[in-house]
Design a protein around this motif. Sequence first.
Motif, PDB file in Angstrom:
ATOM      1  N   VAL A 121       0.860  -1.268   0.154  1.00  0.00           N
ATOM      2  CA  VAL A 121      -0.128   0.152  -0.083  1.00  0.00           C
ATOM      3  C   VAL A 121       0.972   1.030  -0.016  1.00  0.00           C
ATOM      4  CG1 VAL A 121      -1.586   1.033   1.350  1.00  0.00           C
ATOM      5  CG2 VAL A 121      -1.920  -1.345   1.339  1.00  0.00           C
ATOM      6  N   GLU A 148      -1.893  -0.200   9.816  1.00  0.00           N
ATOM      7  CA  GLU A 148      -1.313  -1.476   9.120  1.00  0.00           C
ATOM      8  C   GLU A 148      -1.721  -2.986   9.749  1.00  0.00           C
ATOM      9  OE1 GLU A 148       2.214  -0.792   6.541  1.00  0.00           O
ATOM     10  OE2 GLU A 148       2.704   0.706   8.269  1.00  0.00           O
ATOM     11  N   SER A 187       9.931  -0.112   5.833  1.00  0.00           N
ATOM     12  CA  SER A 187      10.231   0.531   7.209  1.00  0.00           C
ATOM     13  C   SER A 187      11.598   0.513   7.679  1.00  0.00           C
ATOM     14  CB  SER A 187       9.393  -0.114   8.195  1.00  0.00           C
ATOM     15  OG  SER A 187       7.906   0.214   7.626  1.00  0.00           O
TER      16      SER A 187
HETATM   17  N1  GLU Z   1       4.654  -1.761   6.782  1.00  0.00           N
HETATM   18  C1  GLU Z   1       5.113  -2.729   5.712  1.00  0.00           C
HETATM   19  C2  GLU Z   1       6.661  -2.754   6.119  1.00  0.00           C
HETATM   20  O1  GLU Z   1       7.379  -1.877   6.600  1.00  0.00           O
HETATM   21  C3  GLU Z   1       5.223  -2.256   4.406  1.00  0.00           C
HETATM   22  C4  GLU Z   1       3.674  -1.917   3.693  1.00  0.00           C
HETATM   23  C5  GLU Z   1       3.497  -1.764   2.428  1.00  0.00           C
HETATM   24  O2  GLU Z   1       4.414  -1.820   1.476  1.00  0.00           O
HETATM   25  O3  GLU Z   1       2.300  -1.290   2.243  1.00  0.00           O
HETATM   26  O4  GLU Z   1       7.057  -3.911   6.037  1.00  0.00           O
END
Ligand code: GLU
Length: 331
Positions: free
Chosen positions: A57, A134, A86
């Motif tokens: 996303v 998330e 992240s």
């Molecule tokens: N929250 C995920 C991460 O940092 C990535 C989410 C996304 O790519 O939408 O691993």
Amino acid sequence: MNKKYWLLMMFSAVLLVLAACGGESDEEGSEEDSGEAAGGDGWVENITLLTGGEAGVYFPLGVAMADIIDSSFDNVTATGVSSGASVSNAEQLNNGEAQLALVQNDIAFYGAEGANMFSETLDNYSGVFTIYPETIQLVTLADSGIDSVADLEGKRVAIGDMGSGTEANATQIIEAHDMTIDDVDAQYLDFADASTNLQDGNVDAAFVTAGTPTGAIQELSASADVKIVSFDEEAMNNLMEEYSYYTQVDIPADAYDNFDSTASTVAVQAMLIASNDIPEDQMYEMTKAIFENLDSMANAHVRGEELNLETAEDGMSIDLHPGVQRYYDEQ
Ligand code: GLU
């Protein structure tokens, strides 16, 4: 040089100068027409916005934000790029390799504190806004026989890209269920590869920390029967006690078009962070530009609809950039 040739040279030179002036005024005209603002002195001209894998996303929303910035200022070029997500985003931003990044609020906090997976304090970024929850989704095929985290023992489990927030969440969740990451056959795969490998039978389950619906899961569910596994209640309570950025969420049945996704799980928040190298007035103007173009965010992904001034500081885990703070103070 004869006189005729000299006159011809002069004439060509005059034509060249006139053409150059004409070109310039045309350009100015088109900038005015496009509504782009000039931007200020000392602004960072090239903005790289780090997202995640293309089947997540972050990617569509990050590209949309970069497009807003790119088309709002005539001296700023902004590009949304795919990345390992992240943890690596926070490190790259801190090292000056990028100027904006989407990250999870838990990871932004650990970076600022130099805690958990970070061996040093990352002190060169600050907060812009949080956007949407998330959800940590443990995905498996409907007939895999995996109905709990305990069932993952000895199984091939995709835990996100190396350096992703997903990897961190998968590790913490497995530990909250009294196991360690070594109890599973962990595979570093981004969401798209996790989805393909699940479908091909090369992995048994995949952790996905992302807004719903997540493209990779949606695609998988179009060609295979899938389910999302619930976490144990006690494990979730322990997890939330130890790591304060998790909140308990229930994934509703209609989160995905073609399967019942009901599951009890946890979520963190997606947020945008900015390099402290971005001048105060530039960050003020870029934040303003994004809030004045919320429709582009909503069009990029349904989770983009959740960005608004009222909730922009909910779950904010680090200090705000001074330019962002001034923008919020004025609203
Ligand atoms: N929250 C995920 C991460 O940092 C990535 C989410 C996304 O790519 O939408 O691993």
